[in-house]
Design a protein around this motif. Structure first.
Motif, PDB file in Angstrom:
ATOM      1  N   LYS A 168      23.594  -8.976 -74.692  1.00 48.00           N
ATOM      2  CA  LYS A 168      24.739  -9.787 -74.289  1.00 48.00           C
ATOM      3  C   LYS A 168      25.494  -9.185 -73.111  1.00 48.00           C
ATOM      4  O   LYS A 168      26.126  -9.900 -72.338  1.00 48.00           O
ATOM      5  N   LYS A 169      25.414  -7.868 -72.990  1.00 44.58           N
ATOM      6  CA  LYS A 169      26.166  -7.167 -71.946  1.00 44.58           C
ATOM      7  C   LYS A 169      25.311  -6.017 -71.430  1.00 44.58           C
ATOM      8  O   LYS A 169      24.641  -5.339 -72.213  1.00 44.58           O
ATOM      9  N   PHE A 170      25.351  -5.798 -70.114  1.00 46.07           N
ATOM     10  CA  PHE A 170      24.579  -4.692 -69.533  1.00 46.07           C
ATOM     11  C   PHE A 170      25.403  -4.051 -68.425  1.00 46.07           C
ATOM     12  O   PHE A 170      25.952  -4.743 -67.569  1.00 46.07           O
ATOM     13  N   THR A 171      25.469  -2.713 -68.461  1.00 55.71           N
ATOM     14  CA  THR A 171      26.196  -1.969 -67.432  1.00 55.71           C
ATOM     15  C   THR A 171      25.210  -1.258 -66.517  1.00 55.71           C
ATOM     16  O   THR A 171      24.365  -0.486 -66.974  1.00 55.71           O
ATOM     17  N   ILE A 172      25.324  -1.543 -65.237  1.00 53.12           N
ATOM     18  CA  ILE A 172      24.483  -0.922 -64.213  1.00 53.12           C
ATOM     19  C   ILE A 172      25.295   0.203 -63.585  1.00 53.12           C
ATOM     20  O   ILE A 172      26.364  -0.035 -63.013  1.00 53.12           O
ATOM     21  N   GLY A 173      24.803   1.432 -63.708  1.00 50.08           N
ATOM     22  CA  GLY A 173      25.554   2.621 -63.318  1.00 50.08           C
ATOM     23  C   GLY A 173      25.786   2.785 -61.823  1.00 50.08           C
ATOM     24  O   GLY A 173      25.300   2.018 -60.986  1.00 50.08           O
ATOM     25  N   LYS A 174      26.498   3.847 -61.478  1.00 53.54           N
ATOM     26  CA  LYS A 174      26.996   4.073 -60.129  1.00 53.54           C
ATOM     27  C   LYS A 174      25.931   4.442 -59.092  1.00 53.54           C
ATOM     28  O   LYS A 174      26.208   4.410 -57.891  1.00 53.54           O
ATOM     29  N   SER A 175      24.724   4.783 -59.554  1.00 51.99           N
ATOM     30  CA  SER A 175      23.722   5.264 -58.602  1.00 51.99           C
ATOM     31  C   SER A 175      22.623   4.252 -58.294  1.00 51.99           C
ATOM     32  O   SER A 175      21.744   4.519 -57.464  1.00 51.99           O
ATOM     33  N   VAL A 176      22.635   3.096 -58.936  1.00 51.24           N
ATOM     34  CA  VAL A 176      21.552   2.115 -58.780  1.00 51.24           C
ATOM     35  C   VAL A 176      21.525   1.548 -57.357  1.00 51.24           C
ATOM     36  O   VAL A 176      22.548   1.097 -56.832  1.00 51.24           O
ATOM     37  N   THR A 177      20.329   1.564 -56.746  1.00 58.03           N
ATOM     38  CA  THR A 177      20.154   1.014 -55.397  1.00 58.03           C
ATOM     39  C   THR A 177      19.286  -0.239 -55.395  1.00 58.03           C
ATOM     40  O   THR A 177      19.336  -1.013 -54.445  1.00 58.03           O
ATOM     41  N   SER A 178      18.463  -0.438 -56.451  1.00 57.70           N
ATOM     42  CA  SER A 178      17.593  -1.615 -56.450  1.00 57.70           C
ATOM     43  C   SER A 178      17.399  -2.180 -57.852  1.00 57.70           C
ATOM     44  O   SER A 178      17.291  -1.436 -58.831  1.00 57.70           O
ATOM     45  N   TYR A 185      15.106 -11.351 -66.358  1.00 57.71           N
ATOM     46  CA  TYR A 185      14.624 -12.734 -66.483  1.00 57.71           C
ATOM     47  C   TYR A 185      14.580 -13.173 -67.945  1.00 57.71           C
ATOM     48  O   TYR A 185      14.051 -12.488 -68.814  1.00 57.71           O
ATOM     49  N   LYS A 186      15.193 -14.313 -68.192  1.00 63.03           N
ATOM     50  CA  LYS A 186      15.223 -14.919 -69.522  1.00 63.03           C
ATOM     51  C   LYS A 186      15.888 -14.033 -70.582  1.00 63.03           C
ATOM     52  O   LYS A 186      15.521 -14.085 -71.756  1.00 63.03           O
ATOM     53  N   CYS A 187      16.841 -13.227 -70.148  1.00 63.75           N
ATOM     54  CA  CYS A 187      17.734 -12.559 -71.111  1.00 63.75           C
ATOM     55  C   CYS A 187      18.809 -13.597 -71.436  1.00 63.75           C
ATOM     56  O   CYS A 187      19.925 -13.556 -70.915  1.00 63.75           O
ATOM     57  N   LYS A 188      18.450 -14.539 -72.258  1.00 64.12           N
ATOM     58  CA  LYS A 188      19.208 -15.780 -72.374  1.00 64.12           C
ATOM     59  C   LYS A 188      20.598 -15.634 -72.984  1.00 64.12           C
ATOM     60  O   LYS A 188      21.421 -16.531 -72.852  1.00 64.12           O
TER      61      LYS A 188
END
Length: 245
Positions: A168-178, A185-188
């Protein structure tokens, strides 16, 4: 000489002995070569670099529910200790028993399809040193709901979380470039993505296609304008979604 057949304490001329005791000879090689493997603590490993190993999977068929990937492991034949830095391609793929994974502090790479279609997997913890989640790493983990924020993560591969329909929730950290094609996809049920990174340079086609149509993407305020260009119809963004700081 040692106090046990495997492991134990080393006995030397300076060891104080206060009672009768049995000691054991442990024959060892100087070192394992790159590419050689060994089994320890229920897992198989392969040496990939001096002092470093990749975890290949379970040594035998297992119904273990909670998997703990260690930070280090000792090879029984040489008594050498290695850092566990990678989880191999397909290491646990199609496992139907695993519900929780704790990833050790030295793991930097979760390889392709490492946990793909682990349909009982709910929680991924640890992973503080992980820099790359490769293609299909968690694809089809239908019950996955909780993934720890990986502060050093740089790359989210193609279809990395494709079909993880319980998130339901996802945190993308401070270092992600791509963020790769079809990463989510289809994480509905995915309705909120928090992007802490100000370094994002690429979002692949259909990266967020099929998430909740009213999903919210929270981004750094200074990157609002730039990230609006990344999240568009090609990446799966819909007009019913919102990008906010």
């Amino acid at each position: 000489w040692f106090t046990a057949k495997t492991g134990g304490e080393k006995v030397t001329d300076g060891t104080a002995i206060h009672r009768d005791m049995t000691v054991y000879a442990q024959w060892t090689r100087d070192s394992l070569r790159i590419g050689e493997g060994f089994t320890a603590d229920s897992f198989k490993y392969k040496v990939i670099k001096a002092g470093q190993v990749e975890l290949l999977g379970f040594a035998t068929s297992s119904k273990v529910k909670s998997v703990v990937i260690p930070a280090t492991i000792t090879a029984p034949s040489t008594i050498e200790t290695y850092k566990v830095v990678s989880i191999a391609p397909n290491a646990f793929s199609n496992n139907k028993a695993i519900t929780a994974v704790t990833i050790g502090k030295n793991v930097t790479t979760i390889e392709k399809s490492a946990f793909a279609k682990c349909t009982a997997l709910k929680t991924v913890k640890g992973a503080k040193a992980v820099k790359a989640i490769e293609n299909n790493a968690f694809m089809g983990c239908k019950k996955l709901t909780n993934v720890s924020t990986m502060g050093k993560l740089v790359k989210i591969g193609e279809s990395a979380f494709k079909g993880c329909s319980a998130i339901k929730k996802f945190t993308i950290g401070k270092s992600v470039t791509s963020i790769g094609k079809k990463a989510f996809y289809k994480c509905k049920r995915l309705s909120k993505i928090i992007i802490k990174s100000a370094k994002l340079k690429k979002v692949g086609n259909k990266a967020i296609a099929g998430i909740r149509k009213n999903a919210v993407l929270k981004v750094p305020s200074k990157k609002m304008s730039k990230y609006r260009k990344y999240f568009n119809a090609k990446t799966g963004y819909k007009k019913t979604m919102r990008i906010m700081k």
